[in-house]
Design an enzyme around this catalytic site. Structure first.
Site, PDB file in Angstrom:
ATOM      1  N   LYS A   1      -6.259  -0.497  -8.371  1.00  0.00           N
ATOM      2  CA  LYS A   1      -7.158   0.453  -7.713  1.00  0.00           C
ATOM      3  C   LYS A   1      -7.186   1.755  -8.505  1.00  0.00           C
ATOM      4  CE  LYS A   1      -8.202  -2.159  -4.188  1.00  0.00           C
ATOM      5  NZ  LYS A   1      -9.576  -2.635  -3.938  1.00  0.00           N
TER       6      LYS A   1
ATOM      7  N   ASP B   1      -5.954   8.313  -6.745  1.00  0.00           N
ATOM      8  CA  ASP B   1      -6.496   9.101  -5.635  1.00  0.00           C
ATOM      9  C   ASP B   1      -5.510  10.230  -5.361  1.00  0.00           C
ATOM     10  OD1 ASP B   1      -7.072  10.129  -3.060  1.00  0.00           O
ATOM     11  OD2 ASP B   1      -7.837   8.215  -2.342  1.00  0.00           O
TER      12      ASP B   1
ATOM     13  N   HIS C   1      -7.362  15.167   2.122  1.00  0.00           N
ATOM     14  CA  HIS C   1      -6.914  15.231   0.735  1.00  0.00           C
ATOM     15  C   HIS C   1      -6.315  16.593   0.390  1.00  0.00           C
ATOM     16  CE1 HIS C   1      -9.338  11.533   0.361  1.00  0.00           C
ATOM     17  NE2 HIS C   1      -8.486  11.251  -0.605  1.00  0.00           N
TER      18      HIS C   1
ATOM     19  N   CYS D   1      -4.565  11.831  -2.782  1.00  0.00           N
ATOM     20  CA  CYS D   1      -3.690  11.787  -1.609  1.00  0.00           C
ATOM     21  C   CYS D   1      -2.408  11.018  -1.888  1.00  0.00           C
ATOM     22  CB  CYS D   1      -4.418  11.186  -0.404  1.00  0.00           C
ATOM     23  SG  CYS D   1      -4.738   9.412  -0.497  1.00  0.00           S
ATOM     24  N   TYR D   2      -2.451  10.070  -2.848  1.00  0.00           N
ATOM     25  CA  TYR D   2      -1.251   9.300  -3.153  1.00  0.00           C
ATOM     26  C   TYR D   2      -0.243  10.106  -3.962  1.00  0.00           C
ATOM     27  CZ  TYR D   2      -3.859   5.413  -1.286  1.00  0.00           C
ATOM     28  OH  TYR D   2      -4.574   4.596  -0.438  1.00  0.00           O
TER      29      TYR D   2
ATOM     30  N   ASP E   1     -10.225  13.594  -3.492  1.00  0.00           N
ATOM     31  CA  ASP E   1      -9.689  12.341  -4.018  1.00  0.00           C
ATOM     32  C   ASP E   1      -9.649  12.391  -5.548  1.00  0.00           C
ATOM     33  OD1 ASP E   1      -9.747   9.786  -5.220  1.00  0.00           O
ATOM     34  OD2 ASP E   1     -10.961   8.880  -3.679  1.00  0.00           O
TER      35      ASP E   1
ATOM     36  N   ASP F   1     -11.935  17.538   1.342  1.00  0.00           N
ATOM     37  CA  ASP F   1     -11.777  17.356   2.788  1.00  0.00           C
ATOM     38  C   ASP F   1     -10.365  17.775   3.180  1.00  0.00           C
ATOM     39  OD1 ASP F   1      -9.949  14.977   2.616  1.00  0.00           O
ATOM     40  OD2 ASP F   1     -11.735  14.016   1.787  1.00  0.00           O
TER      41      ASP F   1
ATOM     42  N   ARG G   1      -2.730   1.102  -4.498  1.00  0.00           N
ATOM     43  CA  ARG G   1      -2.503  -0.330  -4.591  1.00  0.00           C
ATOM     44  C   ARG G   1      -2.724  -0.781  -6.031  1.00  0.00           C
ATOM     45  NH1 ARG G   1      -6.797  -2.628  -0.635  1.00  0.00           N
ATOM     46  NH2 ARG G   1      -7.835  -0.655  -1.118  1.00  0.00           N
TER      47      ARG G   1
ATOM     48  N   HIS H   1       0.853  -1.186   0.000  1.00  0.00           N
ATOM     49  CA  HIS H   1       0.000   0.000   0.000  1.00  0.00           C
ATOM     50  C   HIS H   1       0.893   1.242   0.000  1.00  0.00           C
ATOM     51  CE1 HIS H   1      -2.514   3.111   1.909  1.00  0.00           C
ATOM     52  NE2 HIS H   1      -3.569   2.432   1.512  1.00  0.00           N
TER      53      HIS H   1
END
Length: 300
Positions: free
Chosen positions: A117, A120, A240, A122-123, A230, A237, A114, A72
């Site tokens: 997936k 996103d 993020h 945040c990654y 995201d 939010d 991952r 992850h």
């Protein structure tokens, strides 16, 4: 604080997030990074931490939150940064980790956390931050690849000559005792590793498409009324917003080989006024604030 962190530490090396809380790689990073910044990191806190994180690196190459789970992005950053801070990063399979992370940037230009997936926002930091750390570990990666190649040749030779014995230590690797304690040729103050890390020469160009990532962050994750999300269709939010901005900073500064120099305009997507401040690659703290904290807690 030191006493609290020790109480949260498990004998097997992991940390818990709170009393009777979950134990995972995230908690290890939280404890070790806080102790490093506060200049209270010692071998009591480090004992067996490397063993625990090593048990979380998966066959994929990335790092899971706990043994037996899936690799992850967030846990990979936490695990890699922790291993650097405790001076045991050479124990990880870095070529495998590098191969895993560079394939996490999707066709949408953002990062997925991952395999299989969706991307996103945040990654942008969790995976982009791993790439930024790996830029400074090129020599270790090359050393591991050469050692692996040498072992392959020696294993082939040993099949032909069964009585031969060839044990070789990975070049540059730090050895450990039975309890996972780093053994070095000189006394090392663990809390200084984070400070020294940013002084090291960045050895590689960026390991991801930095302009493409900035495009995803600013055009897809940014909300017109303020904040980040995201992906389109999701709500903004604070979480993020924090890590989209953190990833934006990483992607803007990843071309700069010298931490004291600002990036060139071509490294910035959009107007140069989009440029954010540089952050410490291990702590995600604005670099000037990190230096203030380091000077304060180290008594310099």
């Amino acid at each position: 604080m030191h006493g609290f962190l020790l109480r949260m530490k498990d004998p097997f090396g992991g940390f818990r997030m709170h009393d009777a809380g979950e134990m995972d790689v995230r908690a290890c990073y939280t404890a070790i990074s806080v102790a490093s910044v506060l200049d209270i990191l010692d071998y009591d806190l480090v004992q067996n931490v490397g063993n625990y994180i090593l048990s979380c690196q998966t066959y994929e190459g990335g790092i899971a939150g706990e043994p037996g789970s899936e690799a992850h992005g967030g846990y990979t950053f936490c695990g890699l940064a922790t291993m650097i801070l405790i001076n045991e990063v050479e124990r990880l399979d870095l070529p495998s980790l590098l191969e895993w992370v560079v394939f996490r940037q999707g066709v949408e230009c953002g990062f997925q956390g991952r395999i299989n997936k969706l991307v996103d926002g945040c990654y942008s930091f969790w995976q982009g931050g791993v790439c930024a750390l790996m830029q400074r570990l090129h020599s270790v990666v090359v050393g591991q690849l050469h050692a692996k190649e040498k072992r392959t040749v020696e294993n082939t030779d040993s099949i032909q000559t069964p009585n031969s014995s060839n044990a070789e230590k990975v070049p540059g690797a730090s050895s450990t005792d039975g309890g996972g304690m780093p053994i070095t040729d000189s006394v090392l103050k663990l809390s200084d590793i984070g400070f020294s890390f940013i002084k090291e020469q960045i050895e590689l160009d960026p390991l991801f498409q930095s302009i493409a990532l900035q495009q995803y962050i600013l055009l897809c994750s940014q909300v017109q009324d303020g904040g980040f999300r995201d992906k389109p269709g999701k709500q903004r939010d604070h979480y993020h917003t924090c890590y989209c901005l953190s990833g934006l900073s990483v992607s803007q500064h990843c071309w700069s080989k010298d931490v004291d120099r600002s990036p060139l305009p071509k490294a910035i997507f959009g107007p140069y006024s989009n440029l954010l401040e540089r952050t410490h690659p291990l702590f995600n703290i604005v670099l000037d604030r990190y230096h203030e904290a380091h000077d304060f807690f180290s008594g310099q």
